[in-house]
Structures are given as C-alpha cells and as structure tokens.
Design a protein around this motif. Structure first.
Motif, mmCIF file in Angstrom:
data_model
loop_
_atom_site.group_PDB
_atom_site.id
_atom_site.type_symbol
_atom_site.label_atom_id
_atom_site.label_comp_id
_atom_site.label_asym_id
_atom_site.label_seq_id
_atom_site.Cartn_x
_atom_site.Cartn_y
_atom_site.Cartn_z
ATOM 1 N N GLU A 5 17.753 17.611 1.481
ATOM 2 C CA GLU A 5 17.836 16.867 0.227
ATOM 3 C C GLU A 5 19.164 17.156 -0.456
ATOM 4 O OE1 GLU A 5 14.486 17.585 -2.279
ATOM 5 O OE2 GLU A 5 13.005 17.113 -0.733
ATOM 6 N N LEU A 29 19.852 11.795 -1.668
ATOM 7 C CA LEU A 29 18.606 11.565 -0.959
ATOM 8 C C LEU A 29 17.668 12.739 -1.214
ATOM 9 C CD1 LEU A 29 19.846 10.219 2.522
ATOM 10 C CD2 LEU A 29 19.032 8.888 0.562
ATOM 11 N N PRO A 30 16.331 12.507 -1.290
ATOM 12 C CA PRO A 30 15.657 11.229 -1.024
ATOM 13 C C PRO A 30 15.930 10.198 -2.110
ATOM 14 C CG PRO A 30 14.097 12.862 -1.823
ATOM 15 C CD PRO A 30 15.376 13.589 -1.596
ATOM 16 N N THR A 84 10.908 5.895 5.779
ATOM 17 C CA THR A 84 12.157 5.156 5.816
ATOM 18 C C THR A 84 11.910 3.803 6.492
ATOM 19 O OG1 THR A 84 14.466 5.264 6.553
ATOM 20 C CG2 THR A 84 12.836 6.425 7.915
ATOM 21 N N ILE A 149 15.914 6.688 2.467
ATOM 22 C CA ILE A 149 14.977 7.674 3.001
ATOM 23 C C ILE A 149 14.290 8.317 1.799
ATOM 24 C CG2 ILE A 149 14.669 9.709 4.454
ATOM 25 C CD1 ILE A 149 17.480 9.130 5.623
ATOM 26 N N THR A 150 12.976 8.294 1.787
ATOM 27 C CA THR A 150 12.235 8.866 0.659
ATOM 28 C C THR A 150 11.349 10.008 1.164
ATOM 29 O OG1 THR A 150 10.324 7.369 0.823
ATOM 30 C CG2 THR A 150 12.215 6.612 -0.458
ATOM 31 N N ILE A 153 13.020 15.371 3.638
ATOM 32 C CA ILE A 153 14.079 15.234 4.637
ATOM 33 C C ILE A 153 14.454 16.655 5.011
ATOM 34 C CG2 ILE A 153 16.332 14.222 5.170
ATOM 35 C CD1 ILE A 153 16.023 12.475 2.662
#
Length: 932
Positions: A5, A29-30, A84, A149-150, A153
């Motif tokens: 992240e 991100l996310p 994603t 992208i949520t 990660i």
C-alpha cells in the motif's frame, strides 16, 4: 507479509500502446484512477445514472519498487491483489502471468523470481475487453467501470512447508468441523487445531487437538463438543480457529487463524431453516453502490456500518445482483448474522454448444468465476446461498448442469438457477434448492407491483386498499392442489425488459402450470419511486457527481415549480412508505412464501435513476420512516390484522382477524394481545386477548375481532393499535369513519361537465360553478393512478414504447394544501392516504403547464422528474364576476363510495360558503386552453 500500500508510479494507456518510460504520474493504492482524479475530466453528463467526474477506460500501468530482505528472498512468495479488473504482472520486466477474476483476489506466485534487495513490481490493469459484461460489477449504473486495485495489496511469504486451500465444513449434527487442506513442501507432519468462541454472550474454548498428517491432501475432523455455540441471525456466535503446522521437533512453521461459524442453513419443504428452526428471508438487493468512492469498501468496519443499518430495518438477507462483495462484507455479515447470496456476474442467455451465437469462452469464464467465489469465500457462515445470475434465458438443461456441478463441488450452500429466470415461463430445475421469481405464469403473481411492459400490474397498484392479500393461492392455486397440471402455450418469442432496454427471447418449451415444492422467494419487490431530494446533491463529494439530479432540478425550475421540490419529495415518500407496508405485509401474510428480496431499501442511482429507497444511495435515512416503525412490518415477528377496507360508515362493524408471523428462536407458550381503537377524542374501544401458541408455530391466528364503530357526525380518522404485551411487537393502522350521507352531495351546486356557454355566462353573472369534466373526454390531462411510479418513469416509458405496450402513468401521488377550507369536512394529510384512492382512480389531473405560478392547485398530482407537468387534480379561480372550481372526477363513480361522497359533500359546503373566494383570476382563454 510486506504491504504494498502507498504510492505507486502510474502511466495511463487508453490506447493500449504499451508500457512507456518514464512513468508520468503517481497514485496512492489501494484506490482507483477515478477516486484519485486521474486522466482527462469527463465532459459527458449522464441523466440515467451518476456521472463519473474522471472516467478512464483502457490499460493503466502501476509500478512500485520493493525491497526484499535477505531472509525472505528464497521463501515461497505470492503477490496478493484483493480486488481489481484484468491484470498482468511483471517482476523486474519479466512477465509473471495474467488473471481475470472480477469477484475474487488475483494471486501470483513469485517463488523463484525474487532476489534480495530492490525489485520492481509492475501491474497492468485493464478495464476493457472483459470475458463477460460483468453485470453490476462494471456497470455505470452502480459502482462504475473503475480501473485500479482496491483492498489488500501485499507480498505473502511462506516457509519451506505450509498449508493451502483450507476449507471448513461444519457438521451441526455432531458439533464438529471438517478441515480439508493441502500440505505444501513436506509430505507429512503434525497439525494442531484450537478454537475459542467470540461475538456471543457466552464464551466457549475448545481444547487443542493434534493430528498427524501423512499425505499432501488431507482431511481432519475437529470436535467442538456438546457446548459448541451455534451461528444464526439471532445468535451470530463465531469461533477463531487456529490451525498450526509443526515440524517433527514440534516447532510451528505455519499458522492460520480463520473465522468459523457452526451453523446449518437448509431447506425444509417450502421454508428455509437455520439450525433446524424455520426462518423467513427479509432480503434486500445490493448492486455495490458506493457514491463516495465509486467502488465497494474492503474494510470490515464500513461493512459493519452498512449491514448494521440494514439490520436495524429488519433485514436479515442480502442478494448481490450479478456481483459478489469483497471478503469484508462476508466477515461483517458473519458478525451480524446476515444470510448472503452472491451471484455470478451475468445477465443474459445461457446456450448450448450447438446454439446460434453460442459463446463458449464466456460460459467457461462464468463457471470458473463461480468456483473461484466458492473457494475464496465459502468458509464464511454467512455465505449460505448462490445464484447463477440475474434474469437468465436460454437452455434450462445447461443451466441445471452448472448447478449440479457446483453442488457436487461444494455442498455447504443452497443454489438456485438464477434470479427471476425465464420471467414469463419459469420452472424449477432438478438441482434448484430454492426458486426466486415474480410469477409462475402470466397471472400467478406473487409480487405487489410490476412495470407496465410486464403487465398485469400488481395488487398494490390496482386493488382497493385493504389488508387481505396474500400469495398462497398464487403459489398453490386451489385447482392445482390435487396435482393437476394445466397446459400453457409453448414456443414462440416474447419481448422482455432487459436492463434498461428491451430484448426478444425464445419462450422455449412450456412446462405447464406447476406447483413449487421448494422455498420460493419473491424477487425485487417494491420499486416504489420517490421524487428526488435535491439537497442530496451536495453529498456527492467523491468521484461520482449527481449531475442527473441537477438536470432534474433545472427541468423543474424551468417549469416554474422549483419551489415545490421539497414537498414533492416529502409527499411522494409518504405514499411510497404506505405502498411498501402493504407489499411487505402481503409477503408476511403468505404462509407458503419463504422470503422476499426488496429492490431496494436504498436508492438505486442508475438505470434511469431509480429513487426507490427509504434510504438514499449513501444508506442515510430520507426522513420518511424510522427503523423502529419499519420493523413493525419487517421483522422476525410481524403482527398483522386482516380487513377488507380502510373506510367505514358511522356505526358500521369493523371485522378483522389478527395474526402473527413468528420466526424468532423458540415459541412462547402463550401471548397476550392488547388492542385499542383511538381518535383525537380519545379511546373508542379496547380489549385484551390471550392466546396459547402451538409449539414450533410460525403463523399464529390470535383472534377475530368485531368492533362496533362509534356513531360520528364528522369524518373521523381513527388509529387501530395492536401490541403483544411485554414485547416490541406492535402495529398500527389508520381507519376512517364517515357520517351518514345523502345520495346527492352536490345538490344546490351548479355542476357542468364542460366549459359551455351556459357555464361561462353563469360565471360572468357572478355565479359559482363546479366544472367536473368527464375524465375520459380530456386530452390535456394525465390518468389518475394512486400508487407511486414503478422504478422510474423514463426507463420504463422507453421500454414500453419499444415493445409497443402502454406506457406507465408515471405520477407519484398527491401534494395537498390540507389547510384549505375546502377540506373542512374532508380532513386529510398533505400526501396521499386511502380516502383518496377511489377519487384518484376515477379521475384525471389537468396539465397546467405555462399558467401563472400564482395559480396553484389545491390538490396537485406530483409528476415524475422527466415530464415535470404541473398537474391539477383540484383547483379554483375567479372568472369574470364568478368563482370556478375544477375537478376532473367521475362524480358518479366517486359517489358510489363513502369517501367519494364525503369529498363531494366537503366540496359543496365550501362552494356554498362565503370562503369560496379564489385568489387567482383566470381568463376564458386560459381555461379553454387547459380544459381540452
């Protein structure tokens, strides 16, 4: 684990030219490009949905440098991208692979590709060219077709040996959990399991047990003991299960902590059960609408807030329309006790290989997506049901074969062929565990409202208001209860609603009229629209903007009606609540129904802008009804009275049957009902009844009541209150009592059906005139329709026109100046109530567009946000020296009802009084323009 992240380099590639250096931008991100306001600003404005301010479609390249510690460089490693779109991953320029799931995490094995020190991870995310359209996962009507992208990660590291693919199968009968997993690395080793309960009133710790594993694929059974806590909506007890892999020296080399719930969601005939007790599904649709982000949250806290709001309104079930939520939603549902039903991202036709237009790649993808959902989220106790899609058509044989394969793969859940499949010719398939739909044949309806293009309409839209309706005779018609089958026409094609458009589909072979012998859920019930709340515009502070609301407001203001917007919102909302109350009570009165799925508790911001919720798109209350009041007709215990009408004559006997729908855990031995009938003057009647309850009963007939209503000299509103003593279970109904009336309520009033020379001459001479044009003769008018509009007018007007069917009326109830003296003998609210039903149904409202703003109808029909007509149901004006009242009502039909005669009586009394002095002066030309 190394979290990834934070800041990533970003390169947008709308034309898919490939990776270009140097990267020109950065992003956190996310998140998504839209949320980060990346890319060109969107110049388009959507009317039928929210507008994405920064909409990017194409390839987006995300790159990040990560430092791999020396001690992790030779470990097994996986890149984990929680949610994603279509992705391809590179490590230091070397392509690792691609993933395409829209519903489940993208996981890439990097083992053997890592080295100590700095390395670059590059992820290309493409939100175009999906293997399937994606349903509400990618729709601009819901969470939008975002790119990004949520969620989590991260790089996940494992030792030389670790567990993979852990599956938990509860066995309620012996209070145990069967644990299945794969052992990677070593071929054998000891595994210990321990568990401790949480999320309940009581606590329970299960002793640690050790198992010796002798193969790479293993199954062990962990006994929880006779004191094991069970999971259900009422008691969502959970366990933290720790599974530890040890080496031969007894040292832990891999450890998992998983949430587990010991529960059994099954079927018993036409009902669902939880842990052997019957339950009734009180569901809502969810399309993952989140206006502040444009994508679904992945944190448990936010889902606890969202699902908690729904539960406060009595909801115990979520059906996800052509989508599956992130894991946090299931975790929150585990904790709250909500029954979840994800759905494959498909809204279309399933075909055989030999069929024209067959798309094998798409079907293979959809099937694989279902397996991925089961593997990713199947351990959650809240994941109890699964659907193959929304309103599917095509091969029933193929659909059933997919069901069969899923059930063989994972029997922890109940399955259905889809939601409202083969809409006009449905049937139950061999491997269906439950059925979700809206009709069994054209006229066997088990929902209260329908679109005009799907007519016939429902009872809430067409029937005299009362509380007698249930769907038991539609589910099992009396003439079919002995097993007879009635043939229906087979073959041919039919045009149906398909999304926001129309579609021609094959009807296929008819199965005859049939009796369902599995649980039946009514699909997408309600859909009672309210007028927009323009104050909501300011709440859209994220990537989605309510440009549609702004356009609707401008349209209204251009008609000179902007000052009425707030009242339109309030009055339409109160009518919608009344419609929802009858819709839900009809479901609870139906003893053969297993549940319902609302569409929706919250507004649906797309597909024409469907403001069908009592909550807005943010899950905030619209101020129409409190959760406590909503739960009086949407809960695990609903008290109801059956009676045929709401309007009664002075001294008439009010006859009703009181019953209770009971789905709470355990059944009391007896209960005490207290009832009372009250009015402003005080208590008119009251009483108490005690009833013994059969063990295990879900439907309890409490008593029949016969109450002699009081003699009244004036129209009187009374409230019928019901309460189960000592509980929160209560109900109220409004009743109206009318005095004795003469047959000719308009005696002495000059009544004309048209604006004749005689009527105009009388007005010029200073006379008072009541103009009541025959509604059937009017052209510049809108048909009377009591119920508020279905879903939203522009979408279903368009669909009706495309399939050559009548368009909906499209109105949204009444806005009434109830302080006007014309209502001295017809007291009423500012919004539609049941005394108005027969009046509205036998009337038209005259289109008053372009008239002076000061000429305000006394009773105005609220139009939809597309047309924005100024609609006069009842209005007055001065003409010459006289006074004119206009009401396009069929007085003959209205005079056949108590409420109609009372309305005419009140109208006549006002016109005969000195108070009949309209403020607005209209010319003959103005009137002739209106009355056509």
């Amino acid at each position: 684990m190394i979290s990834l992240e934070g800041e990533w380099k970003l390169q947008l590639d709308a034309e898919k030219q490939g990776q270009q250096f140097p990267f020109s931008d950065v992003i956190t991100l996310p998140g998504t490009t839209s949320y980060a306001r990346k890319g060109p600003k969107n110049e388009d404005v959507l009317i039928g949905a929210l507008t994405e301010e920064y909409m990017f479609e194409g390839s987006a390249w995300y790159s990040k440098e990560v430092i791999i510690p020396d001690e992790l460089a030779d470990k097994a490693c996986f890149l984990y991208l929680e949610r994603t779109r279509l992705t391809t991953v590179w490590l230091d320029g070397q392509e690792i692979g691609s993933r395409d799931s829209l519903n489940t995490p993208h996981v890439y094995e990097l083992t053997g590709h890592l080295r100590a020190g700095k390395q670059t991870i590059t992820v290309r995310v493409d939100n175009t060219g999906y293997p399937t359209k994606g349903g509400h996962l990618t729709s601009p009507d819901t969470q939008t077709n975002w790119n990004g992208i949520t969620g989590r990660i991260e790089l996940q590291f494992y030792g030389e040996s670790y567990l993979s693919g852990i599956r938990l199968d509860p066995d309620l009968s012996v209070r145990s959990v069967r644990i299945t997993a794969s052992l990677k690395g070593i071929a054998e080793g000891p595994v210990t399991v321990a568990a401790a309960s949480f999320n309940g009133l009581a606590t329970h710790s299960v002793p640690e047990q050790e198992f010796t594993i002798s193969s790479s694929e293993f199954t062990i059974v962990y006994e929880l003991g006779k004191d094991a806590q069970l999971w259900s909506e009422a008691t969502p007890n959970l366990y933290n299960i720790s599974i530890t892999l040890k080496n031969n020296e007894g040292a832990a080399i891999d450890r998992y902590e998983l949430i587990f719930g010991l529960g059994a969601f099954k079927t018993d005939g036409d009902k669902f059960t939880i842990n052997g007790e019957k339950t009734f599904l009180r569901g809502k649709h969810d399309g993952l609408i989140f206006p502040l982000t444009g994508y679904a949250p992945t944190d448990v806290e936010e889902w606890l807030r969202i699902l908690g709001i729904s539960k406060s309104y009595g909801i115990n079930h979520y059906r996800f329309h052509t989508c599956c939520p992130p894991e946090a939603a299931f975790t929150a549902a585990d904790m709250l006790g909500i029954y979840m039903e994800p759905e494959l991202p498909f809204w279309g036709t399933i075909t055989e290989e030999t069929d024209e237009g067959h798309n094998q790649a798409e079907q293979d993808y959809l099937v694989s997506e279902g397996y991925a959902i089961l593997q990713a989220f199947g351990n959650h106790p809240s994941f109890v049901m699964m659907s193959l899609g929304n309103e599917l058509w095509g091969s029933k044989t193929k659909i059933d074969s997919i069901l069969k394969d899923y059930k063989t793969f994972d029997n922890r859940h109940l399955y259905t062929q889809g939601s409202n499949n083969h809409q006009f010719l449905p049937s139950i398939l061999e491997h269906d565990d439950f059925f979700s739909g809206v009709r069994f044949s054209r006229d066997r309806l088990f929902r209260g409202s329908y679109a005009m293009c799907d007519a016939p309409l429902g009872h809430v839209q067409t029937d005299l208001p009362g509380t007698m309706k249930d769907y038991d005779d539609q589910i099992i018609p009396p003439d079919l209860r002995n097993g007879e089958v009635v043939d229906v026409e087979a073959g041919g094609t039919i045009q149906i609603q398909y999304g926001t458009e129309a579609k021609t589909v094959e009807l296929g072979d008819a199965a005859g009229e049939w009796i369902p012998r599995i649980p039946v859920i009514s699909h997408e019930i309600g859909q009672y629209a309210t007028y927009p709340n323009y104050e909501e515009i300011e709440k859209y502070k994220g990537p989605l903007k309510a440009e549609n609301f702004k356009i609707f407001r401008e349209r209204l203001e251009s008609k000179g009606l902007g000052h009425l917007a707030a009242k339109y919102f309030e009055c339409s909302g109160q009518l919608a609540v009344a419609c929802y109350k009858e819709e839900l009570e009809a479901a609870f009165r139906s003893r053969r129904l297993a549940g319902f799925q609302l569409l929706d508790l919250q507004d649906f911001s797309g597909q024409g802008t469907a403001l069908v919720g009592i909550l807005d798109a943010f899950m905030d209350s619209k101020g129409m009804i409190t959760p406590e009041e909503w739960r009086t007709f949407c809960s695990d215990a609903v008290l109801m009275a059956r009676f045929p009408k709401y309007n009664y004559l002075s001294g008439e006997r009010f006859t009703t049957s009181v019953e209770l729908s009971w789905y709470r855990s355990g059944t009391p031995d007896n209960l005490e009902l207290h009832w009372e009938l009250t009015a402003d003057s005080g208590t008119l009647a009251e009483g108490t009844t005690e009833t013994k309850i059969p063990a295990g009963a879900n439907y309890i007939d409490i008593c029949d009541l016969n109450i002699d209503l009081p003699a009244v000299k004036h129209m009187t509103k009374s409230v019928f209150n019901l309460q189960i003593v000592g509980t929160d279970i209560r109900k109220t109904y409004d009743l109206w009592i009318y005095p004795e009336q003469n047959d000719n309520m308009l005696e002495g009033i000059h009544v004309f059906e048209e604006l004749s020379d005689e009527a105009l001459a009388l007005l010029e001479q200073g006379g008072n005139v009541l103009l009541m044009p025959n509604p059937e003769s009017l052209h510049n008018a809108i048909e009377g329709f009591y119920c508020t509009d279905f879903w939203c007018y522009p979408m279903f007007r368009s669909i009706s026109e495309s399939v050559n069917r009548p368009v909906p009326v499209g109105t949204m109830g009444l806005m009434i100046n109830n302080s006007h003296p014309v209502f001295r003998d017809f007291p009423c609210e500012e919004y539609s109530t049941f005394p108005w039903w027969s009046l509205v149904q036998n009337s038209k409202s005259i289109i008053m567009d372009g008239v002076n703003r000061e000429w305000s109808p006394i009773v105005q029909t609220i139009d939809n946000f597309e047309r924005n007509h100024k609609l006069g149901f009842l209005f007055e004006c001065q003409v010459g020296s006289g006074n004119l009242m206009v009401c396009a009502l069929d007085a003959g039909k209205a005079g056949e009802t108590l409420e109609g005669r009372q309305f005419l009586f009140s109208l006549a009394n006002y016109m005969a009084s000195k108070e009949f002095k309209p403020q607005y002066t209209a010319s003959t030309a103005e009137l002739q323009q209106l009355i056509q």
